[in-house]
Motif scaffolding. Structure first.
Motif, PDB file in Angstrom:
ATOM      1  N   GLU A   1      48.809  39.894  57.742  1.00 38.60           N
ATOM      2  CA  GLU A   1      47.934  38.775  57.686  1.00 38.60           C
ATOM      3  C   GLU A   1      46.552  39.259  58.099  1.00 38.60           C
ATOM      4  OE1 GLU A   1      46.795  34.588  60.099  1.00 38.60           O
ATOM      5  OE2 GLU A   1      48.576  35.830  60.877  1.00 38.60           O
ATOM      6  N   GLU A   2      46.244  40.465  58.808  1.00 39.75           N
ATOM      7  CA  GLU A   2      45.128  41.165  58.879  1.00 39.75           C
ATOM      8  C   GLU A   2      44.685  41.839  57.379  1.00 39.75           C
ATOM      9  OE1 GLU A   2      48.207  43.884  60.647  1.00 39.75           O
ATOM     10  OE2 GLU A   2      47.960  41.649  60.505  1.00 39.75           O
ATOM     11  N   ASN A   3      45.505  42.040  56.786  1.00 41.20           N
ATOM     12  CA  ASN A   3      45.155  42.393  55.382  1.00 41.20           C
ATOM     13  C   ASN A   3      44.759  41.617  53.947  1.00 41.20           C
ATOM     14  OD1 ASN A   3      45.160  45.090  56.236  1.00 41.20           O
ATOM     15  ND2 ASN A   3      47.481  45.567  55.700  1.00 41.20           N
ATOM     16  N   GLY A   4      44.941  40.338  54.659  1.00 44.66           N
ATOM     17  CA  GLY A   4      44.583  39.088  53.710  1.00 44.66           C
ATOM     18  C   GLY A   4      45.919  38.307  53.041  1.00 44.66           C
ATOM     19  N   ALA A   5      47.052  38.839  53.428  1.00 41.68           N
ATOM     20  CA  ALA A   5      48.184  37.988  52.851  1.00 41.68           C
ATOM     21  C   ALA A   5      48.276  36.732  53.474  1.00 41.68           C
ATOM     22  CB  ALA A   5      49.376  38.760  53.427  1.00 41.68           C
ATOM     23  N   ILE A   6      48.570  35.824  52.600  1.00 41.99           N
ATOM     24  CA  ILE A   6      48.555  34.309  53.019  1.00 41.99           C
ATOM     25  C   ILE A   6      49.942  33.763  52.927  1.00 41.99           C
ATOM     26  CG2 ILE A   6      46.263  33.769  52.189  1.00 41.99           C
ATOM     27  CD1 ILE A   6      47.341  32.685  49.788  1.00 41.99           C
ATOM     28  N   PRO A   7      50.194  32.611  54.058  1.00 42.92           N
ATOM     29  CA  PRO A   7      51.635  32.029  54.005  1.00 42.92           C
ATOM     30  C   PRO A   7      52.051  31.576  52.448  1.00 42.92           C
ATOM     31  CG  PRO A   7      50.213  31.172  55.617  1.00 42.92           C
ATOM     32  CD  PRO A   7      49.319  32.028  54.821  1.00 42.92           C
ATOM     33  N   PHE A   8      53.341  31.550  52.249  1.00 40.42           N
ATOM     34  CA  PHE A   8      53.703  30.776  50.874  1.00 40.42           C
ATOM     35  C   PHE A   8      53.090  29.637  50.658  1.00 40.42           C
ATOM     36  CE2 PHE A   8      57.130  28.335  48.951  1.00 40.42           C
ATOM     37  CZ  PHE A   8      56.918  28.768  47.511  1.00 40.42           C
ATOM     38  N   LYS A   9      53.216  28.697  51.590  1.00 42.51           N
ATOM     39  CA  LYS A   9      52.935  27.208  51.519  1.00 42.51           C
ATOM     40  C   LYS A   9      51.634  27.287  50.875  1.00 42.51           C
ATOM     41  CE  LYS A   9      56.090  25.310  54.419  1.00 42.51           C
ATOM     42  NZ  LYS A   9      56.553  24.382  55.493  1.00 42.51           N
ATOM     43  N   GLU A  10      50.805  27.911  51.624  1.00 41.40           N
ATOM     44  CA  GLU A  10      49.084  28.213  51.075  1.00 41.40           C
ATOM     45  C   GLU A  10      49.018  28.884  49.877  1.00 41.40           C
ATOM     46  OE1 GLU A  10      44.993  30.335  52.449  1.00 41.40           O
ATOM     47  OE2 GLU A  10      46.799  29.925  54.032  1.00 41.40           O
ATOM     48  N   ALA A  11      49.789  29.809  49.296  1.00 39.60           N
ATOM     49  CA  ALA A  11      49.625  30.392  48.159  1.00 39.60           C
ATOM     50  C   ALA A  11      50.083  29.265  47.028  1.00 39.60           C
ATOM     51  CB  ALA A  11      50.667  31.471  48.042  1.00 39.60           C
ATOM     52  N   LYS A  12      51.315  28.587  47.480  1.00 37.45           N
ATOM     53  CA  LYS A  12      51.917  27.586  46.559  1.00 37.45           C
ATOM     54  C   LYS A  12      50.641  26.359  46.039  1.00 37.45           C
ATOM     55  CE  LYS A  12      55.660  24.271  46.347  1.00 37.45           C
ATOM     56  NZ  LYS A  12      56.784  23.760  46.978  1.00 37.45           N
ATOM     57  N   LEU A  13      49.952  25.762  47.247  1.00 35.78           N
ATOM     58  CA  LEU A  13      48.959  25.100  47.173  1.00 35.78           C
ATOM     59  C   LEU A  13      47.819  25.623  46.135  1.00 35.78           C
ATOM     60  CD1 LEU A  13      48.617  23.370  50.456  1.00 35.78           C
ATOM     61  CD2 LEU A  13      49.732  22.378  48.368  1.00 35.78           C
ATOM     62  N   GLN A  14      47.321  26.696  46.407  1.00 28.02           N
ATOM     63  CA  GLN A  14      46.144  27.359  45.871  1.00 28.02           C
ATOM     64  C   GLN A  14      46.444  27.476  44.329  1.00 28.02           C
ATOM     65  OE1 GLN A  14      44.378  30.964  47.522  1.00 28.02           O
ATOM     66  NE2 GLN A  14      44.435  30.348  49.484  1.00 28.02           N
ATOM     67  N   ALA A  15      47.888  28.057  43.908  1.00 26.29           N
ATOM     68  CA  ALA A  15      48.224  28.350  42.655  1.00 26.29           C
ATOM     69  C   ALA A  15      48.262  26.946  42.026  1.00 26.29           C
ATOM     70  CB  ALA A  15      49.678  28.885  42.667  1.00 26.29           C
TER      71      ALA A  15
ATOM     72  N   GLY B   1      55.544  47.053  43.316  1.00 22.14           N
ATOM     73  CA  GLY B   1      54.338  47.941  43.985  1.00 22.14           C
ATOM     74  C   GLY B   1      53.872  47.231  45.259  1.00 22.14           C
ATOM     75  N   VAL B   2      54.639  46.275  45.932  1.00 21.97           N
ATOM     76  CA  VAL B   2      54.499  45.412  47.147  1.00 21.97           C
ATOM     77  C   VAL B   2      55.056  46.627  48.180  1.00 21.97           C
ATOM     78  CG1 VAL B   2      54.925  43.655  48.584  1.00 21.97           C
ATOM     79  CG2 VAL B   2      54.373  43.316  46.120  1.00 21.97           C
ATOM     80  N   HIS B   3      54.272  46.640  49.340  1.00 27.84           N
ATOM     81  CA  HIS B   3      54.550  47.621  50.118  1.00 27.84           C
ATOM     82  C   HIS B   3      54.332  46.718  51.642  1.00 27.84           C
ATOM     83  CE1 HIS B   3      54.987  51.445  48.228  1.00 27.84           C
ATOM     84  NE2 HIS B   3      53.861  50.827  47.608  1.00 27.84           N
ATOM     85  N   PRO B   4      54.891  46.819  52.804  1.00 30.74           N
ATOM     86  CA  PRO B   4      54.754  46.064  54.032  1.00 30.74           C
ATOM     87  C   PRO B   4      53.330  46.024  54.392  1.00 30.74           C
ATOM     88  CG  PRO B   4      56.517  47.948  54.375  1.00 30.74           C
ATOM     89  CD  PRO B   4      56.089  48.036  53.020  1.00 30.74           C
ATOM     90  N   PHE B   5      52.424  46.944  54.372  1.00 33.68           N
ATOM     91  CA  PHE B   5      51.073  46.720  54.883  1.00 33.68           C
ATOM     92  C   PHE B   5      50.455  45.721  53.924  1.00 33.68           C
ATOM     93  CE2 PHE B   5      50.671  50.233  51.384  1.00 33.68           C
ATOM     94  CZ  PHE B   5      49.471  49.578  50.906  1.00 33.68           C
ATOM     95  N   HIS B   6      50.779  45.326  52.720  1.00 29.94           N
ATOM     96  CA  HIS B   6      50.197  44.311  51.879  1.00 29.94           C
ATOM     97  C   HIS B   6      50.347  42.920  52.499  1.00 29.94           C
ATOM     98  CE1 HIS B   6      50.605  47.403  48.510  1.00 29.94           C
ATOM     99  NE2 HIS B   6      49.243  47.045  48.553  1.00 29.94           N
ATOM    100  N   LEU B   7      51.571  42.878  53.163  1.00 24.92           N
ATOM    101  CA  LEU B   7      52.039  41.349  53.446  1.00 24.92           C
ATOM    102  C   LEU B   7      51.281  40.929  54.986  1.00 24.92           C
ATOM    103  CD1 LEU B   7      55.403  41.054  51.747  1.00 24.92           C
ATOM    104  CD2 LEU B   7      53.228  40.646  51.066  1.00 24.92           C
TER     105      LEU B   7
END
Length: 142
Positions: free
Chosen positions: A117-131, A109-115
């Motif tokens: 930055e201006e649409n709210g996608a975050i870098p992997f390292k940040e996602a890892k820390l939050q999770a 269900g992931v499309h290019p626009f989802h990823l």
């Protein structure tokens, strides 16, 4: 007393609405009722109660969507975490560190626009820390 009767009527209305929703997305097969779509299961059977704990609970559920990246590898593209009561604790699109070669949109269900930055996608390292903060000392289902 009138307030109590209204609550009872509201609960009966909710049950009736849920039954209608289920009946619209089911078929009978060999005496068993089969739900015909994943959305029907989520919408008709599972609906978090608004008055239950919305914060962290000892048990959480985790789901990840992956994309294909260079080197024939998989990379995280979305991470979703809900608490025991079904309330969303985290639902983020994640920008992989490597170049994406296959979005697997038909599954992920992931499309290019989802990823973007201006649409709210975050870098992997940040996602890892939050999770990790949310998953620390939890029982994880998923």
């Amino acid at each position: 007393k009138e307030r109590r009767e209204n609550k009872v009527e509201a609960k009966e209305d909710q049950k009736a609405a849920r039954a209608v929703a289920i009946s619209q997305h089911q078929r009978k097969e060999g005496g068993q009722v089969i739900l015909t779509s994943a959305g029907a299961i989520r919408d008709a059977i599972f609906s978090p109660k608004p008055n239950l704990n919305r914060g962290p609970t000892p048990v959480v559920a985790l789901d990840c969507e992956m994309v294909g990246v260079e080197g024939n590898l998989d990379a995280l593209a979305r991470v979703s975490i809900v608490n025991y009561n079904g309330h969303v604790l985290m639902d983020k699109f994640v920008r992989p560190e490597k170049h994406i070669i296959d979005f697997r949109s038909w599954v992920s269900g992931v499309h290019p626009f989802h990823l973007r930055e201006e649409n709210g996608a975050i870098p992997f390292k940040e996602a890892k820390l939050q999770a990790l903060r949310l998953l620390k000392e939890k029982v994880i289902v998923g």
